[in-house]
Design an enzyme around this catalytic site. Sequence first.
Site, PDB file in Angstrom:
ATOM      1  N   HIS A 100     -20.158  25.779 -33.904  1.00  0.00           N
ATOM      2  CA  HIS A 100     -19.740  26.158 -32.548  1.00  0.00           C
ATOM      3  C   HIS A 100     -20.861  25.907 -31.536  1.00  0.00           C
ATOM      4  CE1 HIS A 100     -16.252  27.723 -34.507  1.00  0.00           C
ATOM      5  NE2 HIS A 100     -16.903  28.714 -35.092  1.00  0.00           N
TER       6      HIS A 100
ATOM      7  N   ASP B 225     -11.789  24.604 -38.961  1.00  0.00           N
ATOM      8  CA  ASP B 225     -12.151  26.017 -38.897  1.00  0.00           C
ATOM      9  C   ASP B 225     -11.029  26.963 -39.321  1.00  0.00           C
ATOM     10  OD1 ASP B 225     -13.262  28.472 -38.281  1.00  0.00           O
ATOM     11  OD2 ASP B 225     -13.811  28.007 -36.226  1.00  0.00           O
TER      12      ASP B 225
HETATM   13  C1  NGQ Z   1     -15.232  33.503 -39.456  1.00  0.00           C
HETATM   14  N1  NGQ Z   1     -14.349  32.448 -37.541  1.00  0.00           N
HETATM   15  O1  NGQ Z   1     -16.211  33.757 -40.107  1.00  0.00           O
HETATM   16  O2  NGQ Z   1     -14.136  33.304 -39.986  1.00  0.00           O
HETATM   17  C2  NGQ Z   1     -15.364  33.358 -37.966  1.00  0.00           C
HETATM   18  C3  NGQ Z   1     -15.158  34.638 -37.219  1.00  0.00           C
HETATM   19  C4  NGQ Z   1     -16.971  36.354 -37.363  1.00  0.00           C
HETATM   20  C5  NGQ Z   1     -14.550  31.630 -36.530  1.00  0.00           C
HETATM   21  N2  NGQ Z   1     -15.672  31.657 -35.943  1.00  0.00           N
HETATM   22  C6  NGQ Z   1     -15.606  35.884 -37.811  1.00  0.00           C
HETATM   23  N3  NGQ Z   1     -13.629  30.821 -36.128  1.00  0.00           N
HETATM   24  O3  NGQ Z   1     -17.622  35.705 -36.588  1.00  0.00           O
HETATM   25  O4  NGQ Z   1     -17.381  37.387 -37.872  1.00  0.00           O
HETATM   26 ZN    ZN Z   2     -16.034  29.625 -38.899  1.00  0.00          ZN
END
Ligand code: NGQ
Ligand code: ZN
Length: 453
Positions: A270, A321
């Site tokens: 990101h 993702d």
């Molecule tokens: C994740 N997902 O780890 O799945 C992350 C969000 C977080 C994305 N960044 C969860 N799309 O940051 O704790």
């Molecule tokens: Zn992720």
Amino acid sequence: MAVWFAEKALLPDGWAHNVSITISDSGDITGIVANAAPDGERLPGIVVPGMPNLHSHAFQRAMAGLTEVVANPSDSFWSWRDLMYRMAAKITPDQVEIIARYLYIEMLKAGYTSVAEFHYLHHDNHGNPYSLQDSLALRISRAASQSGIGLTLLPVLYSYAGFSGQPPGQGQRRFIQDTDSYLALHHYLTAQLAREPMQRTGLCFHSLRAVTPEQIQQVLAYHAHQPQPVHIHIAEQQKEVDDCLAWCGQRPVAWLFDHVAVDHHWCLIHATHLSVPETDRLAASGAVAGLCPTTEANLGDGIFPGQRYLSQGGLWGIGSDSHITVSVAEELRWLEYGQRLQDQRRNRLALPDEPAIGNVLYQGALRGGAQALGQKIGRLQPGYRADLLVLDDREPFIATASDAMRLNRWLFACSANPVRHVMTGGRWVIKDGHHADDESLSVAFIRVLKQLR
Ligand code: NGQ
Ligand code: ZN
């Protein structure tokens, strides 16, 4: 050994005609000759390298679309994450494997021939560890080998809920490891995956929120003799930037660069919220920015400073993702469109020597994606794995495009997916848009979706 002949193929420095491609029995490209006499079997269409997908949480495919419902007026990334935790809490090992297999076939059809799986679902639904032999990560490896997609498996170190070692919450119980259990899992998986020619492991920290600086140093020191891909989520949401500033007085990417030797092994997932100096430091480091435009849009993250980053020579790749969509074209198109919407201008991601946006996007994502996965992929060139796509030359936009416009026509004009055949490691895995396991897996995936509904 096999010899294939393509009338048009995308080589590292552009389109070539009448290309002979020699592939060894082990699935690597051993020869590429342009302007060759027709020899070998003709590839029925236009050949491009398969795209690496540098960021995946496979299990999240099962919830795609279900969170597009207002629960409260301030729905955000953080309320989405609570729903994601609820899905993660109930999923079984068999379900993980079926979802991943189905998803990886979807990826192949979309033009992704390899994937970096950012895997933090470690324990059972009570938070108790599985034995190493039963680890869910092995389910991911099996799903990849059965679907035929290449894999960089990134077991994730995830220990805390927030900066300065905040204790994890109940929703995170399946994710939590300490440094020792993490290193043991990584060691075990590396040995297991050594048997899979298209798979490898890499290192991974969930985020600066989820690990301490000491843990980062310990893991990197342990692996200092054997550098490998290192992935981390960073600066995805403004709240993370704010929390990081409150913790240490620095923004996340600035902190990382000041405390860790970030080089070409790294992939910063990101990296949405960057100051100008952070953008330039990341670009100069040789690390890859792991951009996931459709998920970043879906979660309301923000817009990566793409134009500045490219003008500084920064490397980047794409990931699907959360798999709100599985489409190379859509990911790349939205990367460019995000820049246009933000800048209120057109044609943002051009390069001085490449004015066609589609060419910049496709070649850039191949290069950064391959580097982030740490595999010899992403190029039709001797020494690289034979991962390639055959685009349908009966599709009108593809059929009529000039070399300069062909990728623009695919990425910005085709309404249907023109990827017709897909080869990974020298073997056909998608033929005429189909995978050998399509029928059995649709049935299994429908069953899983019903169970998780
Ligand atoms: C994740 N997902 O780890 O799945 C992350 C969000 C977080 C994305 N960044 C969860 N799309 O940051 O704790
Ligand atoms: Zn992720």
